[in-house]
Scaffold this active site. Structure first.
Site, PDB file in Angstrom:
ATOM      1  N   SER A   1      -4.692  46.654 -25.876  1.00 11.81           N
ATOM      2  CA  SER A   1      -4.813  46.155 -24.510  1.00 11.81           C
ATOM      3  C   SER A   1      -6.188  45.551 -24.301  1.00 11.81           C
ATOM      4  O   SER A   1      -7.163  45.926 -24.967  1.00 11.81           O
ATOM      5  CB  SER A   1      -4.613  47.314 -23.533  1.00 11.81           C
ATOM      6  OG  SER A   1      -5.090  46.994 -22.250  1.00 11.81           O
TER       7      SER A   1
ATOM      8  N   CYS B   1       0.491  38.500 -14.611  1.00 12.88           N
ATOM      9  CA  CYS B   1       0.338  39.603 -15.560  1.00 12.88           C
ATOM     10  C   CYS B   1       0.206  39.052 -16.975  1.00 12.88           C
ATOM     11  O   CYS B   1       0.327  37.852 -17.208  1.00 12.88           O
ATOM     12  CB  CYS B   1       1.523  40.555 -15.439  1.00 12.88           C
ATOM     13  SG  CYS B   1       1.259  42.185 -16.205  1.00 12.88           S
ATOM     14  N   ASP B   2      -0.006  39.956 -17.919  1.00 12.05           N
ATOM     15  CA  ASP B   2      -0.440  39.596 -19.271  1.00 12.05           C
ATOM     16  C   ASP B   2       0.445  38.570 -19.964  1.00 12.05           C
ATOM     17  O   ASP B   2      -0.051  37.659 -20.620  1.00 12.05           O
ATOM     18  CB  ASP B   2      -0.492  40.845 -20.144  1.00 12.05           C
ATOM     19  CG  ASP B   2      -1.514  41.856 -19.658  1.00 12.05           C
ATOM     20  OD1 ASP B   2      -1.989  41.710 -18.521  1.00 12.05           O
ATOM     21  OD2 ASP B   2      -1.827  42.785 -20.411  1.00 12.05           O
ATOM     22  N   LYS B   3       1.770  38.721 -19.894  1.00 13.46           N
ATOM     23  CA  LYS B   3       2.664  37.837 -20.642  1.00 13.46           C
ATOM     24  C   LYS B   3       3.157  36.670 -19.791  1.00 13.46           C
ATOM     25  O   LYS B   3       3.677  35.692 -20.334  1.00 13.46           O
ATOM     26  CB  LYS B   3       3.874  38.623 -21.180  1.00 13.46           C
ATOM     27  CG  LYS B   3       3.490  39.862 -21.965  1.00 13.46           C
ATOM     28  CD  LYS B   3       2.514  39.546 -23.085  1.00 13.46           C
ATOM     29  CE  LYS B   3       1.992  40.807 -23.752  1.00 13.46           C
ATOM     30  NZ  LYS B   3       1.199  41.675 -22.879  1.00 13.46           N
TER      31      LYS B   3
ATOM     32  N   CYS C   1      -4.740  43.834 -13.404  1.00 17.30           N
ATOM     33  CA  CYS C   1      -5.718  44.844 -13.810  1.00 17.30           C
ATOM     34  C   CYS C   1      -7.140  44.285 -13.780  1.00 17.30           C
ATOM     35  O   CYS C   1      -7.407  43.191 -14.297  1.00 17.30           O
ATOM     36  CB  CYS C   1      -5.373  45.386 -15.181  1.00 17.30           C
ATOM     37  SG  CYS C   1      -3.755  46.190 -15.222  1.00 17.30           S
TER      38      CYS C   1
ATOM     39  N   GLU D   1       0.896  47.769 -27.591  1.00 13.33           N
ATOM     40  CA  GLU D   1      -0.540  47.974 -27.373  1.00 13.33           C
ATOM     41  C   GLU D   1      -0.882  49.452 -27.545  1.00 13.33           C
ATOM     42  O   GLU D   1      -0.091  50.324 -27.192  1.00 13.33           O
ATOM     43  CB  GLU D   1      -0.939  47.523 -25.964  1.00 13.33           C
ATOM     44  CG  GLU D   1      -0.868  46.030 -25.766  1.00 13.33           C
ATOM     45  CD  GLU D   1      -1.301  45.606 -24.370  1.00 13.33           C
ATOM     46  OE1 GLU D   1      -1.541  44.410 -24.186  1.00 13.33           O
ATOM     47  OE2 GLU D   1      -1.405  46.469 -23.475  1.00 13.33           O
TER      48      GLU D   1
ATOM     49  N   ASP E   1       2.729  45.838 -18.484  1.00  3.29           N
ATOM     50  CA  ASP E   1       2.066  46.454 -19.629  1.00  3.29           C
ATOM     51  C   ASP E   1       1.465  47.807 -19.269  1.00  3.29           C
ATOM     52  O   ASP E   1       1.489  48.746 -20.070  1.00  3.29           O
ATOM     53  CB  ASP E   1       0.959  45.527 -20.146  1.00  3.29           C
ATOM     54  CG  ASP E   1       1.516  44.369 -20.949  1.00  3.29           C
ATOM     55  OD1 ASP E   1       2.665  43.982 -20.682  1.00  3.29           O
ATOM     56  OD2 ASP E   1       0.811  43.856 -21.824  1.00  3.29           O
TER      57      ASP E   1
ATOM     58  N   CYS F   1       0.684  43.792 -10.353  1.00  6.05           N
ATOM     59  CA  CYS F   1       0.235  42.468 -10.770  1.00  6.05           C
ATOM     60  C   CYS F   1       1.126  41.366 -10.214  1.00  6.05           C
ATOM     61  O   CYS F   1       0.687  40.228 -10.023  1.00  6.05           O
ATOM     62  CB  CYS F   1       0.229  42.347 -12.295  1.00  6.05           C
ATOM     63  SG  CYS F   1      -0.624  43.686 -13.152  1.00  6.05           S
TER      64      CYS F   1
END
Length: 558
Positions: free
Chosen positions: A473, A123-125, A195, A447, A82, A50
């Site tokens: 997730s 990415c996610d965070k 992702c 998650e 993640d 990512c």
């Protein structure tokens, strides 16, 4: 008008000669001392697909800044994968990284007196952390999304990160050969990018475009698409407009903008993590935004997208149908979005969308019109009851049904699920209860992608439900409820559940009920003790001491 409103403290004030000397030391010229300085926060690092390309994108952003008469200065912040930490103790560090990212960007920009900030995220965070920092700083700024990954392929089947997790469930069930198991793992991730479904990264990217914090189409371009480089180069001109008009993040991050962001989350079937993040971002922006507001948005927004994890398509497919601007235009035309909201282009959302393409509902089947929506309301539902007196978050697309009643199978940690599954102890009709995984208990509210994917792979996805004080997730699908508050570590009733207790999850009347009397729960509570955390120092200890409830977004600065 002077654009170096903040940096002039270092470059113009006679009392700061050492600062000016150091700026000459990094190669700035006397002419540069008159220019605005823009901090470029890269979340790039080599250890995660990512983020692996983001340092390269940051160089293009810097070039665009320099070409528009400003000084661009790249700095870096942390990241946690993640996908790689899911299902192991590394996941405890994931959600805390969001706040470290926010703190570090705020720290650098504040200390270095940058006039503006651009965050390159993937990415996610990274995204919510950067958005929190921009809201706190409130200096002209924007984000650049690194882009979604392309799908993998094995034996003609499209793959992504969730495919690898689900392969484990198939392995437990004995329905996949060793060769194919290895083949799926080797081919799920073909290169750079976040992702690929409407998982947390693409959820946040799509919604922050709806919020107006990125240039149009930023969430649509795959990481390897040529449009991503062009977008990075175009940032410079956009940044100059923000400086000239003194448009700051809080001018963009209004109450209506938060509604726009969460509306897109609902319409696209996005990740439940968006709930945590937008509660926290709103806190940083000084905007009142609660679980009730999120439920109200869900009630009025139909689920329109057939995207992974519960649907068929990937984010890479969205660009071909007109990208996010086409989706936003449809939602705006149908009255779901506030068109008057300001964006980083210096124009309103409505002005940005005027020339966007229209969705062709005959030619594409990724986005459905509201008359043929996959669900008449949003898939994210806020549930209350004696199991979640402060709320819980259900992810119900309708394919799983909207009500589940079953008997509890209690897991005191995530790892128990995998053990019970491998022994065949999880049966159809069970409500799998995973506790001690909350913000304090996990710690870090891990998650539960590994157990949900394993259950799917084992063929139990449609016959069991799962509830947890942890989170899920964006890749999770099935009948799942997370963010149960109060969490077990804080004495929530989820800590008192026993095997065989009947539990009802009702996503129509928004209830989650443990069918145990108050008297019995009181007796059980007498025997309950919170678990003793092994984290007696370091970042996780600080997180445990400072983190607020999931119902408040797990913020650490209350």
């Amino acid at each position: 008008m002077s654009l170096n409103k903040f940096s002039r403290t270092l470059t113009q004030e006679v009392t700061n000669p050492a600062a000016k000397a150091m700026l000459y030391g990094i190669g700035l010229t006397p002419e540069d001392m008159e220019k605005a300085q823009i901090g470029i926060a890269s979340t790039g690092y080599e250890g995660n697909p990512c983020n692996m390309h983001l340092n390269g994108l940051s160089v293009h952003v810097k070039k665009g800044i320099q070409e528009n008469g400003m000084v661009g200065l790249i700095f870096h912040t942390i990241g946690v994968s993640d996908g790689m930490t899911n299902g192991n103790e590394g996941m405890s560090y994931s959600l805390p990284s969001r706040d470290i990212i926010a703190d570090s960007i705020e720290n650098v920009v504040g200390a270095q007196w940058y006039d503006g900030v651009i965050a390159v995220v993937g990415c996610d965070k990274n995204m919510p952390g950067a958005m929190m920092a921009l809201a706190r700083l409130n200096r002209p700024g924007m984000l650049v999304y690194g882009g979604t990954i392309r799908s993998g392929n094995y034996k003609g089947e499209k793959l992504d990160i969730v495919s690898a997790f689900e392969a484990l469930g198939k392995k437990y069930a004995g329905t996949i050969s060793d060769e194919d198991y290895e083949g799926v793992i080797r081919n799920s991730i073909p290169g750079a990018g976040a992702c690929g479904g409407m998982y947390t990264a693409n959820t946040m990217a799509s919604s922050m475009e709806a919020m107006g914090l990125v240039l149009p189409n930023s969430s649509s371009y795959p990481a390897t698409h040529e449009g991503k480089k062009a977008e990075c180069l175009a940032i410079g001109a956009a940044m100059k407009v923000l400086l000239e008009k003194n448009i700051c993040p809080r001018d963009i991050m209004t109450r209506h903008a938060f509604e726009n962001a969460m509306t897109v989350v609902m319409a696209l079937g996005g990740s439940t993590n968006a709930v945590l993040h937008y509660l926290a971002i709103a806190h940083s922006a000084g905007v009142e935004f609660t679980l009730k507001d999120i439920q109200d948005i869900s009630d009025r927004t139909p689920l329109m997208a057939d995207l992974k994890p519960s649907g068929k398509y990937y984010m890479e497919d969205v660009l071909a149908i007109g990208g996010m601007p086409a989706i936003l235009k449809y939602l705006w035309k149908e009255g779901y979005l506030h068109g008057e909201c300001l964006t980083v282009t210096g124009k309103t959302m409505a002005e940005n969308l005027t020339d966007a393409p229209d969705l062709d509902f005959d030619a594409q089947k990724i986005i459905f019109p509201k008359s043929k929506a996959l669900k008449s309301s949003g898939h994210i539902q806020v549930l209350y009851g004696n199991l979640a007196t402060e709320g819980a978050i259900a992810k119900i697309t309708g394919k799983e049904g909207e009500r589940f009643e079953g008997l509890a199978k209690v897991c005191d940690r995530e790892e128990d699920v995998m053990e019970f599954l491998s022994k065949g102890e999880i049966k159809a009709g069970h409500v799998v209860v995973i506790r001690n995984e909350g913000p304090k208990g996990g710690p870090g509210m891990p998650e539960m992608l590994k157990p949900t994917s394993a259950l799917m792979g084992a063929g139990l996805g449609n016959s069991v439900a799962m509830i947890t004080d942890g989170r899920f997730s964006g890749g999770t699908h099935g009948f799942v409820v997370g963010h149960v508050t109060p969490e077990a570590q804080e004495g929530g009733n989820i800590a008192l559940v026993k095997d065989g207790d009947k539990i009802t999850i009702d996503a129509v009347d928004n209830k989650i009920i443990l069918h145990v009397s108050d008297e019995e729960l009181a007796e059980r509570r007498k025997l309950w003790k919170p678990k003793v955390s092994p984290h007696t120092s370091g970042v996780l200890r600080k997180y445990i001491k400072n983190v607020a409830s999931a119902s408040l977004g797990c913020v650490t600065d209350l």
